[in-house]
Write an enzyme that holds these catalytic residues in place. Structure first.
Site, short mmCIF file in Angstrom:
data_model
loop_
_atom_site.label_atom_id
_atom_site.label_comp_id
_atom_site.label_asym_id
_atom_site.label_seq_id
_atom_site.Cartn_x
_atom_site.Cartn_y
_atom_site.Cartn_z
N ASP A 92 -7.15 -2.06 -6.96
CA ASP A 92 -7.85 -2.66 -5.82
C ASP A 92 -8.17 -4.10 -6.17
O ASP A 92 -8.50 -4.41 -7.32
CB ASP A 92 -9.14 -1.90 -5.51
N ARG B 254 -3.32 6.47 0.40
CA ARG B 254 -3.77 7.43 1.41
C ARG B 254 -2.70 7.97 2.36
O ARG B 254 -2.91 8.97 3.03
CB ARG B 254 -4.88 6.80 2.26
N ARG C 226 -6.83 12.78 -4.89
CA ARG C 226 -8.08 12.21 -4.41
C ARG C 226 -9.15 13.30 -4.17
O ARG C 226 -10.35 13.02 -4.23
CB ARG C 226 -7.76 11.47 -3.13
N ARG D 43 0.83 -1.23 0.00
CA ARG D 43 0.00 0.00 0.00
C ARG D 43 0.85 1.27 0.00
O ARG D 43 0.44 2.32 0.49
CB ARG D 43 -0.96 0.04 1.20
N TYR E 258 -15.30 -11.62 0.15
CA TYR E 258 -16.03 -10.37 -0.13
C TYR E 258 -17.32 -10.65 -0.89
O TYR E 258 -18.36 -10.06 -0.62
CB TYR E 258 -15.15 -9.43 -0.94
#
Lengths: 344, 344
Positions: B74, B29, B38, B25, B149
């Site tokens: 993702d 973010r 973003r 990652r 998921y």
């Protein structure tokens, strides 16, 4: 041999015809009779009202042939007793997340355990109802787990606040954990005095620590509590969720019984810990959503991995709220029906 | 030796003066330059627009001396390509949770990977920018994680729906996982064709399975993918969050590199897997919230546990969004500065 004798025998390493069985979170949201009580009372009202807590504690042992009852309560009564605002919305939210020396100074230590007299009273009521037929367990959260909630201000996916505190300010972290440990030891001693035959220390989050951090930042506080309880005659069970990587350390907790989650096989636990350590566990709670034959097969597979040594059957984590009741029934009955070959 | 040679050398077991380093990652973010992008574009817009995905992929390798870039995307683009509605609010919510044979029949398999051409295009842009200086990684979710998921309809704390399905309807579960595996293999092959030097398969949730269930319900599908990719010349990294209890099984995944989370020590991994297996990991992401000396000490402790064998430095899980940038800088620089004693 009644259920209490069976349970305490297993804790002490006796060879038994079958292991005792109970289920983490056996009292509560899984049972319709609990949800009926819950419609009239809030969760914290039930926890804080001895008659209601006792009623709910007894529900699962009335429905299923379990060998032990565990007092209905919550691990977060300890931070609440230490002066932290604790709300359930429904997930726990703790006020004024602990992050400074002043925050630790402000916590109540002396008198905190005494303020939890409602739990002791609930235990006395349950003890009177159960008599000496079934075992009665008390419990508390382990210091790292409680500190996680207090520092994070609730649940966490990352534990970065509590780990950040322990990495940056180990002395402050130690003061916080020591305070939690002392209140917890007093609280568990009071539960034993009120009639608990054994107590379980729940370390829900210590499995999020690597082995070296676990040994440095979690284990010493459990040892502190176990040391304080050692003379009281009640077995101590130390449950760590995610114990597979931590077995060699957790073995030194001072607790006589080690609770094991489902992610590691009991055969492997046995190889690494030797046969002297009493273990508790460890069916995956999700297996109870499976067919009956699978529940029985997986239960007997667990028993087969511990044959010849003391073992308390349990799930590897708390039973899930939406678990089918017939899954629970099948699991408990499978254990009750089992007999060690030499006893048949 | 440039970063790409270093990275691929480590994947193939070469003895290096220092290990390569990247961070799960690393794009996203944690970086202010990502958050600036973003503010103008949604998360899925960035993922689906090759120029934006490429821009964001390059940000961390421009800021830090990392040896590899990993494409910004993702894992849930695969279920989206199979026809499942995927929303980020911001946590993922998947429409029409898969629970019946008809749900599996309705999934798109043929053509699904091709519909993810925007990821291949982003890889081509990044490859052109990076040249052959740094390694470029593609990735996808592992079948059990993706199925979780799809069956749970999003994240889960208990995995009771996906586990319930695999226990009650193993044939249906197998059909679902096989479909996911085939789309994923095509998708990863397309990423390699578009310029990815290596691909990582993320099994975020397989650590929630006990060892026997992992071997039966997760591993075979990873093996199926690894088998499909075997002839393509790009190393495959299999990362399992919670691999400590699963090492002996995970070793047989068919991937050349095993990604290890921080809950197990690499010395222990080495003892159990032998020195032939290349490992990746495994600093606790929370250590980056600690002081610089601690970050360096814990990084060098990890390297010391793998001396003499190939190893890719990484965190043991994705970097957390609120991680201090100087913590990341300290970690990466510590690896870059390190030299194997015999090379000094």
């Amino acid at each position: 041999m009644n259920s209490k004798q069976r349970f305490l025998g297993a804790c002490r390493g006796a060879a038994l015809d079958r292991p005792p069985v109970w289920i983490m979170r056996q009292a509560g949201r899984t049972l319709p009779e609990y949800n009926a009580v819950r419609q009239r009372h809030s969760f914290m009202d039930i926890v804080r009202t001895p008659e209601l807590a006792a009623l709910v504690t007894l529900q699962p042992v009335q429905r299923f042939p379990l060998d032990a009852a565990i007092i209905f309560s919550d691990i977060l009564v300890v931070p609440a007793a230490m002066g932290v605002d604790v709300q359930f919305v429904p997930h726990p939210v703790l006020g004024t997340a602990v992050k400074s020396s002043a925050d630790v100074d402000a916590l109540r230590v002396g008198g905190a355990a005494e303020s939890l007299g409602y739990v002791a009273e609930a235990l006395r009521i349950v003890r009177a109802e159960l008599g000496d037929e079934k075992a009665l367990l008390g419990f508390a959260g382990a210091p790292f787990t409680i500190a996680s909630y207090m520092v994070e201000g609730g649940g966490s996916k990352t534990y970065s606040k509590v780990k950040g505190l322990m990495y940056r300010e180990p002395a402050l972290y130690d003061r916080l954990l020591t305070a939690i440990s002392d209140v917890t030891a007093d609280y568990l001693a009071a539960q034993i005095a009120a009639g608990a035959d054994a107590v379980q220390i729940f370390d829900s989050w210590a499995g999020e620590l690597g082995p070296a951090d676990f040994a440095q930042f979690a284990l010493p506080y459990v040892q502190r509590i176990a040391g304080r309880l050692a003379g009281l005659g009640a077995p101590v069970i130390y449950y760590v969720n995610g114990v597979g990587n931590l077995l060699e350390h957790a073995k030194a907790s001072g607790a006589g019984v080690l609770g094991i989650d489902w992610r590691v096989e009991l055969g492997e636990v046995r190889r690494r810990l030797g046969s002297a350590t009493v273990v508790q566990g460890n069916l995956d709670p999700a297996v109870l959503f499976g067919p009956k034959e699978l529940i029985r097969a997986k239960t007997y597979e667990i028993i087969s991995q511990t044959t010849g040594v003391s073992h308390i059957l349990n799930l590897g984590h708390g039973v899930q709220p939406d678990t089918p009741l017939e899954g629970i029934e099948t699991f408990v009955q499978a254990v009750v029906d089992w007999r060690r070959p030499e006893h048949e």
